[in-house]
Design a protein around this motif. Structure first.
Motif, PDB file in Angstrom:
ATOM      1  N   TRP A  86       0.861  -1.198   0.000  1.00 18.70           N
ATOM      2  CA  TRP A  86       0.000   0.000   0.000  1.00 18.70           C
ATOM      3  C   TRP A  86       0.889   1.237   0.000  1.00 18.70           C
ATOM      4  O   TRP A  86       1.870   1.284   0.748  1.00 18.70           O
ATOM      5  N   PRO A  87       0.543   2.252  -0.779  1.00 16.80           N
ATOM      6  CA  PRO A  87      -0.498   2.353  -1.794  1.00 16.80           C
ATOM      7  C   PRO A  87       0.118   2.223  -3.190  1.00 16.80           C
ATOM      8  O   PRO A  87       0.251   3.204  -3.927  1.00 16.80           O
ATOM      9  N   GLY A 129      -9.757  -5.228   5.903  1.00 19.64           N
ATOM     10  CA  GLY A 129      -8.352  -5.108   5.554  1.00 19.64           C
ATOM     11  C   GLY A 129      -7.412  -5.760   6.540  1.00 19.64           C
ATOM     12  O   GLY A 129      -6.199  -5.520   6.474  1.00 19.64           O
ATOM     13  N   TRP A 157       2.489  -4.275   2.767  1.00 17.60           N
ATOM     14  CA  TRP A 157       1.400  -5.201   3.072  1.00 17.60           C
ATOM     15  C   TRP A 157       1.678  -6.573   2.456  1.00 17.60           C
ATOM     16  O   TRP A 157       1.388  -7.601   3.060  1.00 17.60           O
ATOM     17  N   TYR A 217      -8.864  10.806   2.678  1.00 20.63           N
ATOM     18  CA  TYR A 217      -8.262   9.802   1.797  1.00 20.63           C
ATOM     19  C   TYR A 217      -9.167   9.523   0.601  1.00 20.63           C
ATOM     20  O   TYR A 217      -8.689   9.332  -0.529  1.00 20.63           O
ATOM     21  N   THR A 221      -7.269  10.589  -2.841  1.00 19.52           N
ATOM     22  CA  THR A 221      -6.573   9.302  -2.858  1.00 19.52           C
ATOM     23  C   THR A 221      -5.260   9.372  -3.615  1.00 19.52           C
ATOM     24  O   THR A 221      -4.210   8.939  -3.120  1.00 19.52           O
ATOM     25  N   HIS A 255     -11.124   0.303  -2.374  1.00 15.64           N
ATOM     26  CA  HIS A 255      -9.774   0.608  -1.898  1.00 15.64           C
ATOM     27  C   HIS A 255      -9.768   1.434  -0.622  1.00 15.64           C
ATOM     28  O   HIS A 255      -9.054   1.111   0.340  1.00 15.64           O
ATOM     29  N   SER A 259      -8.377   0.150   3.052  1.00 18.63           N
ATOM     30  CA  SER A 259      -7.205   0.833   3.614  1.00 18.63           C
ATOM     31  C   SER A 259      -7.508   1.386   4.999  1.00 18.63           C
ATOM     32  O   SER A 259      -6.719   1.205   5.947  1.00 18.63           O
ATOM     33  N   ASN A 262      -7.886  -1.430   7.571  1.00 20.78           N
ATOM     34  CA  ASN A 262      -6.615  -2.044   7.953  1.00 20.78           C
ATOM     35  C   ASN A 262      -5.947  -1.273   9.081  1.00 20.78           C
ATOM     36  O   ASN A 262      -5.543  -1.848  10.103  1.00 20.78           O
ATOM     37  N   TYR A 263      -5.831   0.041   8.917  1.00 21.74           N
ATOM     38  CA  TYR A 263      -5.109   0.825   9.920  1.00 21.74           C
ATOM     39  C   TYR A 263      -5.920   1.008  11.198  1.00 21.74           C
ATOM     40  O   TYR A 263      -5.348   1.048  12.296  1.00 21.74           O
TER      41      TYR A 263
END
Length: 350
Positions: A86-87, A129, A157, A217, A221, A255, A259, A262-263
């Motif tokens: 990523w990314p 994610g 990732w 984001y 993006t 996407h 993302s 995930n975080y």
């Protein structure tokens, strides 16, 4: 001076567009052996890319996804899976692919969930994610393609996913190449504060923990991704066409959600799916990796990453670490493709 990497890649893409599975070493002419590259070499490769794109992209239903992937090389060759971070996207490997195919490997570079043409089969599936989900995606891809074992190589990732496969499914991994080493972690470990300077490097993780960050984001993006590229690889002089080629993959409708999840999941601010709990429980124990492994690091990696001495003992099989010098940053496969490809070739011989 001509650029052998890009000349070989142009031949590679022309041949791939007419039948990737039939590619052989004869299609490329002379390839120079892989070695550590300086920043000048990497920059030249990036600036002269002419935005060649990997094509055609194939699709296969695997697990909860319809996965888009690029494949090249002989159908009966030893398999290499290349997992991006990523990314970025699969074009991180655009100069790695022809080197490996010339050596007789069947090389597969899949778009992770939330990238490129990879789509969920159901609108009702959680846009998750968490690391376990991405690892299961990769096992599902191997099953769908009827691949029993593969060399697995990745960064960011993708490096984490590759490490998880090697730790929990060692029978499916012939050898591992992992940029930045052992990236398996846990939410319990992530809950512990770091020194302020280290926390600063994770600024985007904290930004994503807010609704402002999620909206930002989504709205910016491409601008956000370009900033990450610049910060993570401060000496890599990629051109606009090179960035735009990969940025298209970030337009995937899932996407942003993946993302952000995930975080947030890493910080315990979002839950995952119960079906992955047993995998995450095993990963919390920080399992050792016994498959043959080469870890790598660029000498100018501007992204957060552990020091090699902090993870060397996690690898209990045949193991080597390589520092790639000359201003190489976080996106090591694209910045130093010869060094990355050579690591895969060498790990296969371990």
């Amino acid at each position: 001076m001509s650029d052998p990497i890009n000349a070989n890649r142009r031949n590679f893409l022309q041949i791939a567009s007419t039948g990737a599975a039939a590619l052989t070493a004869a299609g490329f002419g002379l390839l120079h052996p892989a070695h550590a590259q300086g920043a000048g070499t990497a920059s030249a490769a990036a600036s002269s890319s002419n935005a060649d794109a990997l094509a055609p992209i194939r699709q296969i239903k695997a697990g909860v996804l319809d996965i888009g992937y690029f494949e090249a090389g002989p159908a009966n060759g030893p398999v290499v899976l290349l997992l991006h971070g990523w990314p970025y996207d699969i074009h991180s490997f655009i100069d790695v692919l022809p080197i490996l195919v010339a050596k007789g490997y069947r090389v597969i570079a899949p778009h992770a969930r939330g990238y490129g043409t990879t789509q969920f089969l159901s609108a009702d599936t959680m846009r998750n994610g968490q690391p376990a989900a991405l690892a299961v995606d990769t096992i599902a891809l191997m099953d769908a393609l009827k691949i029993e074992r593969a060399l697995v190589a990745g960064y960011d990732w993708g490096g984490r996913t590759a490490g998880i496969l090697a730790a929990l499914w060692p029978e499916r991994v012939k050898a591992l190449v992992a940029v930045s080493g052992y990236l398996i972690g846990s939410r319990a470990a992530n809950a512990k504060p770091l020194p302020p300077k280290a926390e600063l490097a994770w600024w985007y993780q904290f930004y994503f923990s807010t609704e402002r960050g999620a909206l930002g984001y989504k709205q910016y993006t491409h601008e956000f991704a370009k900033l990450i590229w610049q910060l993570a690889s401060p000496q890599w002089r990629f051109d606009d066409a090179t960035f735009a080629r990969s940025a298209k993959s970030l337009d995937n409708p899932d996407h942003v959600a993946i993302s952000i999840h995930n975080y947030r999941w890493r910080l315990g601010l979002a839950e995952g799916e119960a079906k992955y709990d047993s995998i995450e429980s095993r990963l919390e124990q920080l399992p050792s990796i016994a498959v043959p492994t080469i870890t790598m690091e660029g000498d100018a990696n501007g992204a957060p990453h552990p020091s090699p001495d902090s993870y060397a003992k996690r690898f209990t099989g045949k193991y080597a670490h390589r520092l790639v010098t000359g201003g190489i940053g976080h996106n090591l496969p694209q910045e130093a493709p010869q060094a990355f490809a050579q690591a895969v070739i060498d790990a296969d011989k371990f």
